[in-house]
Design a protein around this motif. Structure first.
Motif, PDB file in Angstrom:
ATOM      1  N   LYS A  62       4.682   7.722  -6.676  1.00  0.00           N
ATOM      2  CA  LYS A  62       3.157   6.816  -6.851  1.00  0.00           C
ATOM      3  C   LYS A  62       2.159   7.041  -5.632  1.00  0.00           C
ATOM      4  O   LYS A  62       1.001   7.132  -5.702  1.00  0.00           O
ATOM      5  N   LEU A  63       3.074   7.336  -4.516  1.00  0.00           N
ATOM      6  CA  LEU A  63       2.182   7.417  -3.133  1.00  0.00           C
ATOM      7  C   LEU A  63       1.412   8.837  -3.344  1.00  0.00           C
ATOM      8  O   LEU A  63       0.447   9.054  -3.224  1.00  0.00           O
ATOM      9  N   ASP A  64       2.116   9.902  -3.772  1.00  0.00           N
ATOM     10  CA  ASP A  64       1.493  11.274  -4.118  1.00  0.00           C
ATOM     11  C   ASP A  64       0.456  11.285  -5.349  1.00  0.00           C
ATOM     12  O   ASP A  64      -0.545  11.612  -5.059  1.00  0.00           O
ATOM     13  N   ALA A  65       0.849  10.430  -6.321  1.00  0.00           N
ATOM     14  CA  ALA A  65      -0.296  10.104  -7.447  1.00  0.00           C
ATOM     15  C   ALA A  65      -1.436   9.547  -6.799  1.00  0.00           C
ATOM     16  O   ALA A  65      -2.690   9.668  -7.352  1.00  0.00           O
ATOM     17  N   SER A  66      -1.435   8.709  -5.793  1.00  0.00           N
ATOM     18  CA  SER A  66      -2.420   7.962  -5.618  1.00  0.00           C
ATOM     19  C   SER A  66      -3.197   8.544  -4.545  1.00  0.00           C
ATOM     20  O   SER A  66      -4.613   8.502  -4.343  1.00  0.00           O
ATOM     21  N   PHE A  67      -2.561   9.232  -3.478  1.00  0.00           N
ATOM     22  CA  PHE A  67      -3.301  10.149  -2.467  1.00  0.00           C
ATOM     23  C   PHE A  67      -3.120  11.518  -2.076  1.00  0.00           C
ATOM     24  O   PHE A  67      -3.878  12.319  -1.559  1.00  0.00           O
ATOM     25  N   GLY A  68      -1.907  12.149  -2.632  1.00  0.00           N
ATOM     26  CA  GLY A  68      -1.730  13.506  -2.879  1.00  0.00           C
ATOM     27  C   GLY A  68      -1.796  13.954  -1.290  1.00  0.00           C
ATOM     28  O   GLY A  68      -0.886  13.365  -0.406  1.00  0.00           O
ATOM     29  N   ASP A  69      -2.349  14.949  -1.138  1.00  0.00           N
ATOM     30  CA  ASP A  69      -2.556  15.605   0.480  1.00  0.00           C
ATOM     31  C   ASP A  69      -3.475  15.416   1.285  1.00  0.00           C
ATOM     32  O   ASP A  69      -3.557  15.762   2.461  1.00  0.00           O
ATOM     33  N   THR A  70      -4.210  14.239   0.842  1.00  0.00           N
ATOM     34  CA  THR A  70      -5.259  13.778   1.840  1.00  0.00           C
ATOM     35  C   THR A  70      -4.938  13.098   2.945  1.00  0.00           C
ATOM     36  O   THR A  70      -5.713  13.420   4.168  1.00  0.00           O
ATOM     37  N   PRO A  71      -3.962  12.070   2.995  1.00  0.00           N
ATOM     38  CA  PRO A  71      -3.751  11.452   4.215  1.00  0.00           C
ATOM     39  C   PRO A  71      -3.112  12.157   5.090  1.00  0.00           C
ATOM     40  O   PRO A  71      -2.567  13.261   4.916  1.00  0.00           O
ATOM     41  N   PHE A  72      -2.952  11.775   6.563  1.00  0.00           N
ATOM     42  CA  PHE A  72      -1.919  12.067   7.480  1.00  0.00           C
ATOM     43  C   PHE A  72      -0.716  11.389   7.146  1.00  0.00           C
ATOM     44  O   PHE A  72      -0.767  10.298   6.866  1.00  0.00           O
ATOM     45  N   TYR A  73       0.338  12.182   7.296  1.00  0.00           N
ATOM     46  CA  TYR A  73       1.520  11.793   6.995  1.00  0.00           C
ATOM     47  C   TYR A  73       2.614  11.955   8.242  1.00  0.00           C
ATOM     48  O   TYR A  73       2.388  12.945   8.800  1.00  0.00           O
ATOM     49  N   VAL A  74       3.085  10.614   8.671  1.00  0.00           N
ATOM     50  CA  VAL A  74       4.052  10.814   9.741  1.00  0.00           C
ATOM     51  C   VAL A  74       5.433  10.423   9.261  1.00  0.00           C
ATOM     52  O   VAL A  74       5.624   9.529   8.613  1.00  0.00           O
ATOM     53  N   HIS A  75       6.487  11.384   9.883  1.00  0.00           N
ATOM     54  CA  HIS A  75       7.899  11.040   9.510  1.00  0.00           C
ATOM     55  C   HIS A  75       8.422  10.434  10.966  1.00  0.00           C
ATOM     56  O   HIS A  75       8.783  11.323  11.797  1.00  0.00           O
TER      57      HIS A  75
END
Length: 181
Positions: A62-75
């Motif tokens: 759902k996170l991918d469907a909502s935002f895809g590759d647009t945000p910054f992601y931190v692990h």
């Protein structure tokens, strides 16, 4: 529009990360702010927002469907054994209890009983695997470790273009927020 999602196992400094990010003036930062919501409301994060929520690792589709590759992601990570021991200490509370009692169908009650350390190890490894798989095709990803936050957080600050009081943010890392007793 900029969002930052901090994905983690939990028990790894996520609350402290949020407290540090709250010293930014051009981003809001919240910890598990929409966990009580369902459907599209669960992912209706505001612009210029940093969300730190270990539960997002269970909703990566759902996170991918909502935002895809647009945000910054931190692990965000912490020493694996330290995370496991923190979950073991909370064996009758929160995520590890839910994982044991529902996802793993009461493994502690079975004969022979499954050791809580083995359950915590499986929980941490499953969440880490989910995050790693989700991030495999993302272009704006930063790996951060709680043990190296004195170097990592200023890099993160610059990476997202944060403004505010970095010194105050760094001071948060000397405070233990939400520590296991």
């Amino acid at each position: 529009m900029t969002q930052v999602f901090v994905l983690c196992t939990g028990r790894c400094g996520s609350k402290t990360f949020t407290r540090a990010a709250e010293h930014m003036t051009n981003f809001t930062a919240k910890h598990e702010s929409r966990t009580h919501l369902l459907g599209t409301n669960r992912f209706a994060y505001p612009d210029n927002h940093i969300e730190v929520d270990n539960r997002l690792a269970w909703w990566t589709g759902k996170l991918d469907a909502s935002f895809g590759d647009t945000p910054f992601y931190v692990h965000l990570t912490r020493d694996r054994d330290a995370v496991i021991q923190s979950y073991v200490a909370r064996k009758n509370y929160g995520l590890v209890k839910a994982y044991r009692d529902t996802m793993l169908c009461n493994l502690v009650l079975r004969k022979p009983k499954t050791d809580i350390t083995a359950i915590a190890e499986d929980l941490v490894d499953t969440i880490t695997s989910n995050i790693t798989y989700f991030l495999r095709d993302k272009t704006k990803v930063m790996q951060m470790q709680v043990e190296t936050m004195q170097q990592d957080f200023p890099k993160f600050w610059d990476w997202i273009g944060a403004k505010g009081d970095l010194d105050a943010a760094m001071a948060e890392w000397s405070v233990r927020h939400n520590a296991t007793e």
